[in-house]
Design an enzyme around this catalytic site. Structure first.
Site, short mmCIF file in Angstrom:
data_model
loop_
_atom_site.label_atom_id
_atom_site.label_comp_id
_atom_site.label_asym_id
_atom_site.label_seq_id
_atom_site.Cartn_x
_atom_site.Cartn_y
_atom_site.Cartn_z
N LYS A 202 0.83 -1.22 0.00
CA LYS A 202 0.00 0.00 0.00
C LYS A 202 0.85 1.27 0.00
O LYS A 202 0.61 2.19 -0.76
CB LYS A 202 -0.88 0.10 1.27
N ARG B 103 -8.25 1.59 10.34
CA ARG B 103 -7.81 0.22 10.66
C ARG B 103 -8.81 -0.48 11.57
O ARG B 103 -8.60 -1.63 11.92
CB ARG B 103 -6.47 0.29 11.39
N ARG C 268 11.85 -6.97 4.59
CA ARG C 268 11.86 -5.51 4.39
C ARG C 268 12.93 -4.85 5.26
O ARG C 268 13.14 -5.23 6.41
CB ARG C 268 10.48 -4.95 4.76
N ARG D 109 12.82 -2.58 10.86
CA ARG D 109 11.89 -2.05 11.85
C ARG D 109 11.58 -3.13 12.87
O ARG D 109 11.42 -4.30 12.52
CB ARG D 109 10.58 -1.63 11.17
N ARG E 261 0.97 -8.79 14.17
CA ARG E 261 0.30 -7.73 13.38
C ARG E 261 -0.77 -8.33 12.48
O ARG E 261 -1.81 -7.72 12.27
CB ARG E 261 1.32 -6.95 12.54
P1 AMP Z 1 2.08 1.02 9.44
O1 AMP Z 1 3.32 1.72 9.03
O2 AMP Z 1 0.84 1.53 8.74
O3 AMP Z 1 2.18 -0.48 9.38
O4 AMP Z 1 1.85 1.39 11.00
C1 AMP Z 1 2.81 1.04 11.99
C2 AMP Z 1 2.13 0.94 13.35
O5 AMP Z 1 1.54 2.20 13.70
C3 AMP Z 1 0.97 -0.04 13.43
O6 AMP Z 1 1.40 -1.38 13.65
C4 AMP Z 1 0.17 0.51 14.60
O7 AMP Z 1 0.80 0.21 15.84
C5 AMP Z 1 0.30 2.01 14.39
N1 AMP Z 1 -0.79 2.53 13.53
C6 AMP Z 1 -0.67 3.06 12.27
N2 AMP Z 1 -1.86 3.43 11.78
C7 AMP Z 1 -2.77 3.12 12.74
C8 AMP Z 1 -4.19 3.22 12.81
N3 AMP Z 1 -4.93 3.73 11.79
N4 AMP Z 1 -4.81 2.79 13.95
C9 AMP Z 1 -4.09 2.29 14.98
N5 AMP Z 1 -2.76 2.15 14.96
C10 AMP Z 1 -2.09 2.55 13.85
#
Ligand code: AMP
Length: 216
Positions: free
Chosen positions: A13, A88, A126, A159, A170
């Site tokens: 994405k 989410r 990654r 990460r 996750r």
């Molecule tokens: P991402 O880079 O989108 O995978 O986000 C990394 C982490 O940030 C996720 O695993 C969550 O802990 C937090 N996070 C990002 N976006 C959200 C969201 N919309 N709602 C809740 N937690 C989020």
């Protein structure tokens, strides 16, 4: 055009959102990026989010909805945007619907469909620049051997949330909290599914074709 890119972590994405955002000159809004910046800066928000993010859990809906409300009020969002990693949860989607009610809601939701085994393979391979956030991949796009980012010179890291145990967690969180959004947007007739397991260029072309069709 107001778009949501929906899908499990590791489905591409973010990569596709940044290409599309640049092509059509609209912002890519990634709640993950906003949170990672807050963690790096050590702000109050960052301190609250850090441990949750490292464990692969979700930051509370209240915090996330507050962030999005503020971000969407910025003038650069006027012509449209791509939401990447938000919503989410059903509660986040409902809040977004309320926030956008006067504008007729979101225009379309692009769902990135990839099988779970492939996601685990992608995420654990990654690597990310700690400075500019650019993503490398040990299989398809390996970083330079000195682990220095070729875009900005920053250190390249894995990460914490891309380590296998956290990735599995996750995905459990995704299946429980985020996957129900597929039906949520299907019912609104806004869902477009992309087979995102294919080559990144083919996926990109599909998304561009879809965007052009929706914009026409
Ligand atoms: P991402 O880079 O989108 O995978 O986000 C990394 C982490 O940030 C996720 O695993 C969550 O802990 C937090 N996070 C990002 N976006 C959200 C969201 N919309 N709602 C809740 N937690 C989020």
């Amino acid at each position: 055009m107001k778009l949501i890119f929906l899908g499990a972590p590791g489905t591409g994405k973010g990569t596709q959102a940044s290409v599309l955002a640049e092509k059509y000159n609209i912002p890519q809004i990634s709640t993950g990026d906003i949170l990672r910046k807050a963690v790096a800066e050590g702000s109050e928000l960052g301190q609250k989010a850090k441990a949750i993010m490292e464990s692969g859990g979700l930051v509370s809906d209240d915090i996330i909805i507050g962030l999005i409300r503020e971000r969407l009020a910025q003038p650069d969002c006027k012509p449209g945007y791509i939401l990447d990693g938000f919503p989410r949860t059903i509660a986040q989607a409902e809040s977004l619907d309320k926030l956008l009610a006067a504008q007729g809601g979101i225009d379309a939701v692009i769902y990135f469909d990839v099988a779970e085994d492939e996601i685990v393979r992608r995420l654990t391979s990654r690597r990310t620049c700690s400075q500019c956030g650019y993503n490398y991949n040990m299989i398809s796009d390996p970083p330079p051997t000195d682990n220095t980012c070729e875009k900005c010179g920053g250190d390249i890291i894995q990460r914490d949330d891309d380590k296998e145990e956290t990735v599995r967690h996750r995905l459990v969180v995704y299946n429980e909290k985020t996957a129900p959004l597929v039906d949520y947007y299907k019912k609104q007739n806004k869902l477009y599914t992309i087979d995102a397991a294919r080559d990144v260029k083919k996926v990109r072309q599909d998304i561009i074709n879809l965007y052009e069709k929706l914009a026409a």
